[in-house]
Design a protein around this motif. Structure first.
Motif, short mmCIF file in Angstrom:
data_model
loop_
_atom_site.label_atom_id
_atom_site.label_comp_id
_atom_site.label_asym_id
_atom_site.label_seq_id
_atom_site.Cartn_x
_atom_site.Cartn_y
_atom_site.Cartn_z
N ALA A 68 0.86 -1.18 -0.02
CA ALA A 68 -0.19 -0.04 0.04
C ALA A 68 0.71 1.31 0.01
O ALA A 68 0.75 2.26 -0.80
CB ALA A 68 -0.98 -0.16 1.14
N ARG A 69 1.83 1.22 0.76
CA ARG A 69 2.88 2.53 0.83
C ARG A 69 3.81 2.77 -0.36
O ARG A 69 4.02 3.75 -0.78
CB ARG A 69 3.75 2.35 2.20
N ARG A 70 4.01 1.67 -0.81
CA ARG A 70 4.80 1.51 -2.18
C ARG A 70 3.88 1.98 -3.35
O ARG A 70 4.52 2.63 -4.12
CB ARG A 70 5.32 -0.03 -2.52
N ALA A 71 2.77 1.74 -3.43
CA ALA A 71 1.78 1.98 -4.54
C ALA A 71 1.58 3.50 -4.60
O ALA A 71 1.02 3.78 -5.43
CB ALA A 71 0.71 1.05 -4.78
N ASP A 72 1.48 4.22 -3.28
CA ASP A 72 0.87 5.41 -3.45
C ASP A 72 1.87 6.28 -2.51
O ASP A 72 1.51 5.81 -1.15
CB ASP A 72 -0.47 5.44 -3.06
N PRO A 73 2.55 7.05 -2.85
CA PRO A 73 3.29 7.77 -2.05
C PRO A 73 2.66 8.67 -0.81
O PRO A 73 2.98 8.82 0.21
CB PRO A 73 3.95 9.05 -2.76
N ARG A 74 1.17 8.87 -1.11
CA ARG A 74 0.52 9.55 -0.09
C ARG A 74 0.13 8.65 0.99
O ARG A 74 -0.33 9.24 2.20
CB ARG A 74 -0.86 10.15 -0.78
N VAL A 75 0.21 7.29 0.93
CA VAL A 75 -0.10 6.52 1.96
C VAL A 75 1.28 6.45 2.82
O VAL A 75 1.03 6.34 3.82
CB VAL A 75 -0.33 5.09 1.50
N LEU A 76 2.37 6.61 2.16
CA LEU A 76 3.71 6.55 2.83
C LEU A 76 3.59 7.64 3.76
O LEU A 76 3.95 7.87 4.91
CB LEU A 76 4.68 6.41 1.97
N TRP A 77 3.29 8.87 3.36
CA TRP A 77 3.09 10.32 3.81
C TRP A 77 2.13 11.19 3.34
O TRP A 77 2.16 11.64 2.30
CB TRP A 77 4.52 10.95 3.93
N ALA A 78 0.92 11.33 4.22
CA ALA A 78 -0.36 12.02 3.65
C ALA A 78 -0.12 13.58 3.59
O ALA A 78 -0.73 13.95 2.58
CB ALA A 78 -1.28 11.86 4.80
N ASP A 79 1.01 14.15 4.12
CA ASP A 79 1.13 15.45 3.87
C ASP A 79 2.08 15.82 2.75
O ASP A 79 2.05 17.19 2.57
CB ASP A 79 1.72 16.11 5.16
N VAL A 80 2.51 14.83 1.84
CA VAL A 80 3.32 15.19 0.95
C VAL A 80 2.83 15.96 -0.25
O VAL A 80 1.52 15.78 -0.52
CB VAL A 80 3.96 13.94 0.33
N ARG A 81 3.44 17.18 -0.77
CA ARG A 81 2.77 17.72 -1.81
C ARG A 81 3.68 17.73 -3.16
O ARG A 81 3.25 18.19 -4.22
CB ARG A 81 2.63 19.31 -1.29
N SER A 82 4.94 17.49 -2.94
CA SER A 82 5.88 17.48 -4.10
C SER A 82 6.82 16.46 -3.79
O SER A 82 7.25 16.22 -2.61
CB SER A 82 6.47 18.83 -4.24
N ILE A 83 7.46 15.71 -4.61
CA ILE A 83 8.43 14.83 -4.72
C ILE A 83 9.62 14.99 -5.69
O ILE A 83 9.18 15.05 -6.85
CB ILE A 83 7.69 13.26 -4.95
N VAL A 84 10.86 15.18 -5.14
CA VAL A 84 11.91 15.47 -5.97
C VAL A 84 12.61 14.35 -6.02
O VAL A 84 12.79 13.49 -4.99
CB VAL A 84 12.56 16.80 -5.05
N LEU A 85 12.97 14.12 -7.20
CA LEU A 85 13.97 12.85 -7.63
C LEU A 85 15.25 13.35 -8.16
O LEU A 85 15.42 14.20 -8.79
CB LEU A 85 13.22 11.93 -8.74
#
Length: 384
Positions: A68-85
């Motif tokens: 579940a956390r792997r499939a959706d970053p928002r499950v890993l951290w609900a407050d995330v708004r941007s993901i930097v790679l």
């Protein structure tokens, strides 16, 4: 914070923070820095479910446990708004596949020829994150490989490259040789466009796989992948696959090295990982003689250390058995009494390939005291 600002000020703040972040990334030696949204990989949950249902993750139970956390970053951290790679080039100076012709040498995957890249990348990411958080007044989290983050689909969505037919990320600038890391933040940042697929009709990576680990383009079955089998897989390895390992004892670079986009890869800068000379073409004989203390000392700070001495020597014995060199017989024979059953079992297999049949049969008496079921099976299969 940004929500209290007028819209034009919010846009200016996004641009300023994004530029600051990119500059910090460059200062710390990252070659690429791109940004995507947490909802940028909507197809990921279904693809991951199919992969798991097919059992293609092998014994990597942690993939299912963190689905579940792997499939959706928002499950890993609900407050995330941007993901930097972030991407860092680790391209080798030459094609690593050339080493396969030297059967007395051991082939270690390019990424593992120096200290653990997790430590290198995460340390630099934390420095970038600390400075960014102080500047932005926002929360941040950094992840490198070991966390339940689908970095490759996210990197493709951010525009670092695209997932090639070998399922790894391919960059137009760096080919298939990129370390990835990610920074999750509550800040609103300027998003980048996804990169389109440039593989076309090419299937060089698929055809290069020694064990046919790709059931179809863009799909991988870890249970047939040499990287998985030499690093993640515990215990015995399928006898039918062992001959295809050649001298690969830790990982496999074949699908990466075959990618035509590698010709555009830039040379690694001085601050990047430089291969240890003693790991570019190491002697199989030396590795066969490592006890636990010597193994730990030799691979201190290396990702190889994480698999432990028993699994490592198991892999080395497969390389010895594939070498066709009788000179390895004494070392392999001494390992028949090793405390680790995976080592004893693979020593049986290696000797069955290196010794004349009549000489090997003379060793059969040693099997009578064996209590491990897998090792007993190795003796039985070798005598057939």
């Amino acid at each position: 914070m940004a929500e209290r600002l007028p819209r034009d000020k919010q846009a200016e703040r996004r641009r300023t923070l994004t530029e600051f972040l990119r500059q910090e990334a460059a200062n710390k030696g990252f070659d690429l820095c791109r940004i995507t949204a947490p909802d940028a990989i909507p197809e990921a949950p279904a693809r991951l479910r199919q992969f798991l249902e097919a059992g293609r993750h092998g014994t990597m139970e942690w993939m299912a446990e963190t689905e579940a956390r792997r499939a959706d970053p928002r499950v890993l951290w609900a407050d995330v708004r941007s993901i930097v790679l972030f991407g860092m080039n680790y391209g080798p100076e030459s094609d690593p596949r050339a080493l396969q012709a030297q059967t007395d040498k051991a082939a270690i995957s390019v990424y593992a020829r120096n200290r653990d890249y997790h430590d290198l990348i995460k340390g630099r990411l934390k420095e970038v994150a600390t400075r960014f958080a102080a500047r932005a007044g926002e929360d941040v989290k950094v992840f490198v490989d070991t966390a339940p983050v689908m970095e490759k689909p996210l990197a493709a969505a951010a525009g670092l490259g695209w997932q090639g037919k070998h399922t790894n990320l391919v960059s137009r600038e760096f080919g298939s040789w990129l370390f990835l890391g990610s920074l999750f933040t509550t800040a609103d940042l300027s998003l980048d466009e996804a990169e389109r697929d440039h593989c076309g009709s090419c299937r060089a990576c698929l055809d290069a796989c020694p064990t046919a680990a790709f059931p179809a383009p863009y799909q991988i079955d870890a249970r047939r992948c040499i990287s998985y089998l030499t690093i993640e897989h515990k215990g015995s390895i399928d006898r039918a696959l062992r001959p295809a390992f050649g001298n690969r004892i830790y990982g496999c670079d074949d699908c990466l090295a075959a990618c035509p986009w590698n010709k555009f890869a830039r040379e690694a800068r001085e601050i990047k990982l430089q291969a240890r000379p003693d790991l570019t073409a190491p002697d199989i004989a030396f590795f066969l003689g490592l006890d636990d203390a010597a193994f730990r000392a030799h691979f201190s700070g290396s990702p190889v250390k994480r698999i432990g001495r028993a699994r490592f020597v198991r892999n080395v014995l497969i390389a010895a058995g594939n070498s066709g060199l009788p000179e390895f017989v004494p070392a392999c024979r001494s390992l028949l009494a090793d405390p680790a059953p995976e080592v004893r079992g693979m020593a049986v297999w290696a000797l069955s390939r290196l010794m004349p049949p009549q000489d090997f049969q003379a060793l059969a008496a040693l099997a009578k005291g064996e209590e491990d079921a897998d090792v007993v099976l190795e003796w039985q299969a070798a005598g057939e």
